[in-house]
Design an enzyme around this catalytic site. Sequence first.
Site, PDB file in Angstrom:
ATOM      1  N   PRO A   1      39.843  41.889  41.277  1.00  0.00           N
ATOM      2  CG  PRO A   1      40.907  42.785  39.401  1.00  0.00           C
ATOM      3  CD  PRO A   1      40.761  42.956  40.890  1.00  0.00           C
ATOM      4  CG  MET A   2      40.588  37.145  42.062  1.00  0.00           C
ATOM      5  SD  MET A   2      40.667  36.128  43.543  1.00  0.00           S
ATOM      6  CE  MET A   2      39.201  36.644  44.403  1.00  0.00           C
TER       7      MET A   2
ATOM      8  CD  GLN B   1      41.298  43.670  35.500  1.00  0.00           C
ATOM      9  OE1 GLN B   1      41.188  42.474  35.276  1.00  0.00           O
ATOM     10  NE2 GLN B   1      42.145  44.160  36.368  1.00  0.00           N
TER      11      GLN B   1
ATOM     12  CB  CYS C   1      46.318  39.156  34.126  1.00  0.00           C
ATOM     13  SG  CYS C   1      45.851  37.448  34.108  1.00  0.00           S
TER      14      CYS C   1
ATOM     15  CG  ASN D   1      46.453  42.797  45.076  1.00  0.00           C
ATOM     16  OD1 ASN D   1      46.876  42.318  44.025  1.00  0.00           O
ATOM     17  ND2 ASN D   1      45.622  42.149  45.848  1.00  0.00           N
ATOM     18  N   GLY D   2      48.221  41.979  47.480  1.00  0.00           N
ATOM     19  CA  GLY D   2      49.099  40.812  47.536  1.00  0.00           C
ATOM     20  C   GLY D   2      49.212  40.230  48.933  1.00  0.00           C
ATOM     21  CG  ASP D   3      50.977  37.169  49.495  1.00  0.00           C
ATOM     22  OD1 ASP D   3      50.275  36.692  48.591  1.00  0.00           O
ATOM     23  OD2 ASP D   3      52.218  37.036  49.544  1.00  0.00           O
TER      24      ASP D   3
ATOM     25  NE  ARG E   1      46.336  34.624  46.014  1.00  0.00           N
ATOM     26  CZ  ARG E   1      47.640  34.500  46.216  1.00  0.00           C
ATOM     27  NH1 ARG E   1      48.225  33.361  45.983  1.00  0.00           N
ATOM     28  NH2 ARG E   1      48.351  35.528  46.637  1.00  0.00           N
TER      29      ARG E   1
ATOM     30  CE  LYS F   1      44.771  43.446  40.690  1.00  0.00           C
ATOM     31  NZ  LYS F   1      45.368  42.292  39.997  1.00  0.00           N
TER      32      LYS F   1
HETATM   33  C1  LIG Z   1      41.982  32.818  40.133  1.00  0.00           C
HETATM   34  C2  LIG Z   1      42.536  34.206  39.977  1.00  0.00           C
HETATM   35  C3  LIG Z   1      42.118  34.991  38.924  1.00  0.00           C
HETATM   36  C4  LIG Z   1      42.629  36.285  38.758  1.00  0.00           C
HETATM   37  N1  LIG Z   1      42.163  37.078  37.743  1.00  0.00           N
HETATM   38  C5  LIG Z   1      42.598  38.350  37.636  1.00  0.00           C
HETATM   39  C6  LIG Z   1      42.047  39.219  36.657  1.00  0.00           C
HETATM   40  O1  LIG Z   1      41.151  38.861  35.893  1.00  0.00           O
HETATM   41  N2  LIG Z   1      42.526  40.490  36.603  1.00  0.00           N
HETATM   42  C7  LIG Z   1      43.524  40.939  37.442  1.00  0.00           C
HETATM   43  O2  LIG Z   1      43.925  42.092  37.343  1.00  0.00           O
HETATM   44  N3  LIG Z   1      44.047  40.123  38.375  1.00  0.00           N
HETATM   45  C8  LIG Z   1      43.595  38.865  38.496  1.00  0.00           C
HETATM   46  N4  LIG Z   1      44.083  38.071  39.496  1.00  0.00           N
HETATM   47  C9  LIG Z   1      45.056  38.631  40.461  1.00  0.00           C
HETATM   48  C10 LIG Z   1      44.316  39.215  41.692  1.00  0.00           C
HETATM   49  O3  LIG Z   1      43.513  40.308  41.332  1.00  0.00           O
HETATM   50  C11 LIG Z   1      45.333  39.676  42.746  1.00  0.00           C
HETATM   51  O4  LIG Z   1      46.142  40.671  42.185  1.00  0.00           O
HETATM   52  C12 LIG Z   1      46.223  38.541  43.241  1.00  0.00           C
HETATM   53  O5  LIG Z   1      45.456  37.366  43.508  1.00  0.00           O
HETATM   54  C13 LIG Z   1      46.995  38.936  44.510  1.00  0.00           C
HETATM   55  O6  LIG Z   1      46.112  39.267  45.545  1.00  0.00           O
HETATM   56  P1  LIG Z   1      45.783  38.208  46.749  1.00  0.00           P
HETATM   57  O7  LIG Z   1      47.101  37.790  47.325  1.00  0.00           O
HETATM   58  O8  LIG Z   1      44.941  39.003  47.712  1.00  0.00           O
HETATM   59  O9  LIG Z   1      45.062  37.055  46.120  1.00  0.00           O
HETATM   60  C14 LIG Z   1      43.602  36.783  39.670  1.00  0.00           C
HETATM   61  C15 LIG Z   1      44.014  35.973  40.727  1.00  0.00           C
HETATM   62  C16 LIG Z   1      43.491  34.710  40.912  1.00  0.00           C
HETATM   63  C17 LIG Z   1      43.936  33.870  42.081  1.00  0.00           C
END
Ligand SMILES: Cc1cc2nc3c(=O)[nH]c(=O)nc-3n(C[C@H](O)[C@H](O)[C@H](O)COP(=O)(O)O)c2cc1C
Length: 325
Positions: free
Chosen positions: A16-17, A70, A100, A200-202, A225, A139
């Site tokens: 979720p982003m 979410q 978040c 999750n992460g990177d 991302r 999450k």
């Molecule tokens: C622009 C942006 C918005 C995000 N919004 C949410 C969100 O609404 N809810 C949530 O649980 N995590 C949110 N996240 C976190 C991501 O879900 C994820 O946990 C985090 O980016 C790490 O994963 P990645 O390294 O694959 O990006 C957000 C991340 C980014 C970059």
Amino acid sequence: MQIGPHQLPNNIILAPMAGITDNPFRRLCSQFGAGLTVSEMVISNSGLQHHPRTLQKTDYSGESGLRSVQILGTEPRQMADAARLNRDRGAQIIDINMGCPAKKVCSVAAGSALLKDESLVERILTAVVKAVEVPVTLKIRTGWDLANRNALKIAEIAENCGIRALTIHGRTRACKFNGRAEYDTIRQVKRYVNIPVIANGDIDSAEKARQVLAYTGADAIMVGRAAQGKPWIFQELSGKLSGNPVSPLSLSEIKTVVNQHLDNLYSFYGAVSGVRIARKHIGWYFDQLGGLPSEQKTILNQAQEPAQQLALVNASFTFITPRVA
Ligand SMILES: Cc1cc2nc3c(=O)[nH]c(=O)nc-3n(C[C@H](O)[C@H](O)[C@H](O)COP(=O)(O)O)c2cc1C
């Protein structure tokens, strides 16, 4: 990967982003084989449930995959109401955001700030699980800060409350997005609980995905991302992980994807907002392709209506060296 009664087609999930995983982006990621997509977070405050922006976030029209929404909040009763409402609007999975780190979220002690208050976590999870018959997932981050990494305790609470899957972003709230995600905590949690764990992460390549899955023992991975400007990453990852790699997309196939994405943004948001929201995606697509000269970026960002933006985008492809993505 199973979440309650739902069998996912694969174990690679779109994170979720906020501001990114809207209906047009979720559709694109599903089309490229994401095993599950999760909506942008929806604030549980009852005053906002009928706001047009909230309704847009939970508009699943044209989506073929499972619908996971979410929710975010601090009040167990409000969170339960939000879960019911979203179930009624078509959500098949309710995901709770305790991951978040955003300031506006943490100032009201929602998102990852909740990890500090384990008893409130328990009350929220109990209330939401009791409110709906659809599976509820959670999450989290690994903890509040490096001295308070309480993911194990939260995972235990989650399992006891009936949470059906747990996603862990391998950073603490205090880490924000700094440094590298760590996977030791995820590995410990996976060994400790019996519910599915999503790492999750990177994660941005098949090699990384393979390493994280092997090291943590997690049931699935979640990608955030790395999907920006590259929604086809899901077919790339699932192909390589399953031993059936697919050919990389050609430049002309990527152009078709970008055009389809922009068309969907214009029809979903209307011309004015569609053009505005498209700008960041266009930037990410071209960054993935090696970048545009700065004068061309400036020209692109000045487009004010769909036909003009599409024409400029298509013309910008001439600056890209044909290569596979
Ligand atoms: C622009 C942006 C918005 C995000 N919004 C949410 C969100 O609404 N809810 C949530 O649980 N995590 C949110 N996240 C976190 C991501 O879900 C994820 O946990 C985090 O980016 C790490 O994963 P990645 O390294 O694959 O990006 C957000 C991340 C980014 C970059």
